[in-house]
Design an enzyme around this catalytic site. Structure first.
Site, short mmCIF file in Angstrom:
data_model
loop_
_atom_site.label_atom_id
_atom_site.label_comp_id
_atom_site.label_asym_id
_atom_site.label_seq_id
_atom_site.Cartn_x
_atom_site.Cartn_y
_atom_site.Cartn_z
N ASN A 86 -15.70 -0.49 0.20
CA ASN A 86 -14.71 -1.58 0.20
C ASN A 86 -15.48 -2.82 0.61
O ASN A 86 -15.76 -3.03 1.78
CB ASN A 86 -13.59 -1.26 1.19
CG ASN A 86 -12.63 -2.43 1.37
OD1 ASN A 86 -12.65 -3.38 0.58
ND2 ASN A 86 -11.81 -2.37 2.41
N GLU B 146 -7.31 5.33 7.94
CA GLU B 146 -8.16 4.34 8.60
C GLU B 146 -7.50 3.84 9.88
O GLU B 146 -6.66 2.94 9.83
CB GLU B 146 -8.39 3.14 7.68
CG GLU B 146 -9.10 3.49 6.39
CD GLU B 146 -9.86 2.29 5.84
OE1 GLU B 146 -11.07 2.42 5.65
OE2 GLU B 146 -9.26 1.24 5.62
N HIS C 156 -4.41 -1.73 2.48
CA HIS C 156 -5.45 -1.82 3.51
C HIS C 156 -4.88 -2.53 4.74
O HIS C 156 -4.06 -3.43 4.62
CB HIS C 156 -6.66 -2.58 2.96
CG HIS C 156 -7.83 -2.48 3.89
ND1 HIS C 156 -7.97 -3.30 4.98
CD2 HIS C 156 -8.87 -1.61 3.91
CE1 HIS C 156 -9.08 -2.95 5.63
NE2 HIS C 156 -9.64 -1.93 5.00
N GLU D 178 -6.01 -4.70 6.60
CA GLU D 178 -6.21 -6.16 6.63
C GLU D 178 -5.12 -6.85 5.81
O GLU D 178 -4.70 -7.95 6.14
CB GLU D 178 -7.62 -6.52 6.15
CG GLU D 178 -8.65 -6.19 7.22
CD GLU D 178 -10.01 -5.79 6.70
OE1 GLU D 178 -10.32 -6.06 5.52
OE2 GLU D 178 -10.79 -5.21 7.49
N GLY E 107 -14.31 -2.01 11.34
CA GLY E 107 -15.19 -3.15 11.60
C GLY E 107 -15.50 -3.35 13.07
O GLY E 107 -16.03 -4.39 13.46
N LYS F 57 -14.60 -5.85 0.59
CA LYS F 57 -13.78 -6.91 1.19
C LYS F 57 -14.15 -8.25 0.57
O LYS F 57 -14.44 -8.31 -0.61
CB LYS F 57 -13.93 -6.89 2.72
CG LYS F 57 -13.72 -5.48 3.28
CD LYS F 57 -13.57 -5.43 4.76
CE LYS F 57 -13.35 -3.98 5.19
NZ LYS F 57 -13.07 -3.83 6.60
N SER G 80 -15.64 2.22 10.44
CA SER G 80 -16.99 2.27 11.01
C SER G 80 -17.76 3.55 10.64
O SER G 80 -18.55 4.05 11.43
CB SER G 80 -16.96 2.08 12.53
OG SER G 80 -16.41 0.81 12.85
#
Ligand code: PGA
Length: 255
Positions: A13, A170, A98, A100, A176, A15, A216
């Site tokens: 991904n 996730e 996701h 985010e 991250g 991003k 991560s």
């Protein structure tokens, strides 16, 4: 639950990273490193890199995905991209839900479901992301949260359509942050998600669905995470931006 019944997939991904020349360079470096992969290999890239990625991966084992899509086929949705637009280009996968998107762009379980259904209708394969916040884990409601996200997202999805869905667990606190869920924590929630799928569909559907871990995951911890019985590969952010790191994760999931 038998790992042989489903495919492990490592998906990058990217991003909001990489210009077109940078994307081209990264993919060229990656192709020889993952050509003998024993798992599925996908790179999900910004819209602006899709054409570059499709061209660069032609004839290789790397599949290309987008990072989101809208639920409408077309219309007055400034700044959005439809599933049909992606499918027409030859894009095969799309990441939906996701954290985010949920955190910064107001994505809800309901809009995730609408996007999932639109993507499936357009013939795309979906990487559906679910995961709890740190406060939710600390409150002991991880299963409730992840179970609800999964159930709502899969509303109206048939057992046949489910074959085109990968679920990525996730935990938001691990994305991250360098803080990875332990292999046991990842496996525990992945297993729980599989039981949710079994309740919604049946055992065959639950045994067959690919459930990734993401957050991560890197070249060092990928071996242990991907060896877990309910972890079928991973969704990789930061480490997907470096070809050797991503390739090492693909190698781990190929074992
Ligand atoms: P990370 O991101 O690997 O950088 O933690 C994972 C993701 O957001 O999919």
């Amino acid at each position: 639950m038998n790992k042989a019944l489903r495919q492990a997939v490592i998906a990058g991904n990217w991003k909001m990273n990489k210009t077109r020349p940078e994307a081209k360079a990264l993919i060229s470096e990656l192709i020889p490193l993952v050509k003998d992969a024993g798992c599925g290999v996908v790179i999900c890239v910004p819209y602006t890199n899709l054409e570059t990625a499709l061209d660069a991966t032609k004839g290789t084992n790397i599949k290309v995905g987008a990072e989101n899509c809208h639920w409408a086929e077309s219309g007055a949705f400034t700044g959005e991209i439809s599933a049909a637009m992606l499918a027409e280009m030859g894009v095969e996968y799309v990441v939906i839900g996701h954290s985010e998107r949920r955190q910064y762009f107001g994505e809800t379980d309901v809009t995730v479901n609408k996007r999932v259904r639109a993507a499936l209708n357009a013939g795309l394969k979906v990487i559906l992301c679910v995961g709890e916040l740190l406060e939710q884990r600390e409150s002991g409601i991880t299963e409730e949260i992840v179970g609800m996200q999964t159930k709502v997202a899969l509303g109206g999805v048939t057992k046949e359509e489910l074959k085109n869905i990968i679920i990525a667990y996730e935990p938001v606190w691990a994305i991250g942050t360098g803080k990875t869920a332990t292999a046991e924590q990842a496996n525990e929630v992945n297993h729980y998600i599989r039981t949710v799928v079994e309740k919604l569909y049946d055992k065959e559907a639950a045994d067959g669905i690919t459930i990734q871990y993401g957050g991560s995951m890197n070249a060092k911890n990928a071996d242990e995470l991907t060896a877990q019985p309910d972890v079928d590969g991973g969704l990789i952010g930061g480490a997907s931006l470096k070809a050797p790191d991503f390739a090492a994760i693909v190698a781990a999931a190929s074992k």
